[in-house]
Design a protein around this motif. Structure first.
Motif, short mmCIF file in Angstrom:
data_model
loop_
_atom_site.label_atom_id
_atom_site.label_comp_id
_atom_site.label_asym_id
_atom_site.label_seq_id
_atom_site.Cartn_x
_atom_site.Cartn_y
_atom_site.Cartn_z
N UNK A 92 10.17 -5.82 12.01
CA UNK A 92 8.92 -5.09 12.21
C UNK A 92 9.09 -3.65 12.63
N UNK A 93 10.28 -3.08 12.44
CA UNK A 93 10.53 -1.70 12.88
C UNK A 93 9.77 -0.68 12.02
N UNK A 94 8.92 0.12 12.65
CA UNK A 94 8.12 1.12 11.92
C UNK A 94 8.99 2.23 11.34
N UNK A 95 10.00 2.65 12.08
CA UNK A 95 10.89 3.71 11.61
C UNK A 95 11.58 3.32 10.31
N UNK A 96 12.00 2.06 10.22
CA UNK A 96 12.71 1.64 9.01
C UNK A 96 11.78 1.65 7.79
N UNK A 97 10.50 1.38 8.01
CA UNK A 97 9.54 1.46 6.90
C UNK A 97 9.39 2.90 6.42
N UNK A 98 9.33 3.84 7.37
CA UNK A 98 9.20 5.26 7.00
C UNK A 98 10.41 5.71 6.17
N UNK A 99 11.61 5.31 6.60
CA UNK A 99 12.83 5.69 5.91
C UNK A 99 12.84 5.08 4.50
N UNK A 100 12.51 3.80 4.43
CA UNK A 100 12.50 3.10 3.14
C UNK A 100 11.57 3.80 2.14
N UNK A 101 10.36 4.10 2.61
CA UNK A 101 9.36 4.74 1.75
C UNK A 101 9.81 6.11 1.28
N UNK A 102 10.33 6.91 2.22
CA UNK A 102 10.74 8.27 1.87
C UNK A 102 11.79 8.24 0.76
N UNK A 103 12.74 7.31 0.86
CA UNK A 103 13.80 7.24 -0.15
C UNK A 103 13.28 6.69 -1.47
N UNK A 104 12.31 5.80 -1.43
CA UNK A 104 11.71 5.31 -2.68
C UNK A 104 11.05 6.46 -3.43
N UNK A 105 10.41 7.35 -2.67
CA UNK A 105 9.73 8.48 -3.30
C UNK A 105 10.74 9.50 -3.82
N UNK A 106 11.78 9.77 -3.05
CA UNK A 106 12.70 10.86 -3.40
C UNK A 106 13.79 10.44 -4.38
N UNK A 107 14.23 9.19 -4.30
CA UNK A 107 15.15 8.68 -5.32
C UNK A 107 16.62 8.82 -4.99
N UNK A 108 17.42 8.43 -5.97
CA UNK A 108 18.86 8.26 -5.79
C UNK A 108 19.57 9.58 -5.49
#
Ligand SMILES: Cc1ncc(C[n+]2csc(CCOP(=O)(O)OP(=O)(O)O)c2C)c(N)n1
Ligand code: SF4
Ligand code: SF4
Ligand code: SF4
Ligand SMILES: [Mg+2]
Lengths: 98, 298
Positions: B25-41
């Motif tokens: 349930x870590x909120x920070x990890x969701x922010x990180x996950x989302x940012x990388x999904x948007x920005x890409x490899x």
């Protein structure tokens, strides 16, 4: 789709497998997080409309789109219960881990 | 502003932050996950000491699937400039430079490096995930810990009522540099956050996003409550969603009526000791903030 998964070959069994210098391979997983779970999200595809909100909000990214619904990677789900709260249709319900 | 909305339908399927050891349930990890999904490899990422590096660089378990490096605690902004210079020297094309740091790493120890980055206006995106304390070292007060919160350095008890300081106004400190793009966000409104990351990626020069990210462990909430709480903090008006670009502030969301602050406070362990008069102080401070930001464009 890019998504790291467990690869046995990345286990470090001998010294020569250790990286030289300060860098190493990215996206390498050798152990699961499944053991952290007290409760387990159980998915009922019949109630799911494919809104993908659970997929968006899962902090571990273990929910993926599959056809018109979703699937859950139980190797890495921690059982936090966020998906159950997000799903307005009760298509995901947390049950005791067996 | 440019950039189409990022939605559950159009976001990339790829996951670049996976198998990490953040608490459930870590909120920070969701922010990180989302940012990388948007920005890409093709994202060159740096993170200082803090939860989002501690949970992911556990050799040989490396949970970032893109290029990522840990910086010194104070150095995020400086390492971002270095990554940018290195990428340019190598002639790389079509990539993003990203820094992700906590509230302590950004608003306290990393503030001068961030200020330098913005001053140089290097083309890079800085994201501060704000869990409102130094969580990785066991919940110490940072410059972004809210009034009344108990931490190990501002303990509530017979001699104290928790933190007596208000949160630093980080968003406006950053905007005051004349940065090309800055925004606030919350993991409770994830498509809004993802869209802001997209916008940031299209800006030439430095951009900054301050995303509120509840921490079940430090806040004393259930792991399932992270998103509810991250929505509620916006709905109560204790956090606001805004952007700064072309030299002007823009308010993204103006709740007609605020939801109940007492409900938000009482559900969290870190505020359990607060009395009704303490909650009044929190409400008065919120009202003062909203008076000030009334001047923002809608
Ligand atoms: C120069 C220096 N001082 C102190 C530390 C110890 N330290 C490591 S992580 C951390 C807390 C980070 O807090 P924050 O930036 O808010 O990120 P969070 O852990 O909350 O995600 C501290 C104090 C360090 N690594 N380096
Ligand atoms: S939130 Fe519920 S309805 Fe929507 S995709 Fe997930 S399981 Fe299906
Ligand atoms: S319980 Fe938590 S980790 Fe597991 S699928 Fe649901 S949101 Fe993701
Ligand atoms: S302590 Fe808080 S911020 Fe750190 S990993 Fe756990 S939930 Fe996330
Ligand atoms: Mg923090």
């Amino acid at each position: 789709m890019i998504r790291p998964s467990i690869t046995e070959k990345n286990k470090i069994e001998k010294l020569s497998r250790l990286p030289q210098g300060g860098s190493c391979k990215a996206g390498v997983l050798i152990e699961k997080n499944a053991g952290w779970r007290n409760k387990c999200p159980v998915y009922n595809p019949d109630k799911c409309t494919g809104c993908y909100q659970c997929y968006m909000y899962c902090p571990d990214g273990v929910i993926s789109k599959e056809g018109k619904g979703i699937s859950i990677d139980y190797d890495f789900c921690k059982g936090c219960g966020i998906c159950e709260k997000i799903c307005k249709l009760q298509a995901i319900v947390m049950e005791g881990e067996t | 502003m440019i950039a189409e909305r990022v939605t559950a339908q159009n976001i990339s399927d790829n996951e670049f932050f996976y198998g990490h050891k953040a608490c459930g349930g870590c909120g920070g990890s969701l922010a990180v996950r989302m940012a990388l999904k948007v920005l890409g490899e093709r994202t060159l990422l740096t993170l200082p000491a803090g939860c989002m590096s501690a949970v992911s660089f556990n050799y040989p378990q490396m949970s970032y699937a893109n290029n990522a490096i840990i910086s010194a605690f104070a150095g995020t902004g400086a390492v971002m400039s270095g990554l940018k210079a290195g990428a340019e020297a190598m002639g790389l094309k079509d990539y993003h430079v990203l820094g992700i740091a906590g509230d302590g790493g950004t608003a306290d120890i990393g503030l001068q490096a961030l200020s330098g980055l913005i001053d140089r206006n290097d083309d890079a995106i800085y994201i501060c995930y704000d869990n409102e304390a130094y969580m990785n070292t066991g919940i110490q007060k940072s410059g972004l810990t809210p009034y009344g919160s108990t931490t190990t350095t501002t303990p509530a008890g017979s001699k104290g009522k928790g933190n007596i300081k208000q949160k630093k106004n980080l968003f406006e400190i950053v905007a005051a540099h004349g940065i090309p793009y800055a925004a606030t966000a919350s993991v409770g409104y994830i498509e809004d956050f993802a869209t802001k990351v997209k916008r940031a990626s299209q800006i030439k020069g430095t951009s900054f996003i301050h995303v509120l990210a509840p921490c079940p462990t430090g806040w004393g909430i259930d792991t399932s409550e992270t998103i509810e709480v991250a929505k509620e903090v916006v709905d109560t008006g204790l956090w606001y969603l805004a952007e700064f670009y072309d030299g002007e502030y823009h308010l993204n969301r103006h709740p007609k009526v605020f939801s109940d602050v007492t409900h938000y406070i009482r559900r969290q362990g870190r505020f359990q000791h607060l009395k009704d008069e303490d909650i009044d102080i929190i409400i008065r401070s919120r009202d003062k903030t909203w008076k000030r930001i009334e001047g923002f464009k809608e």
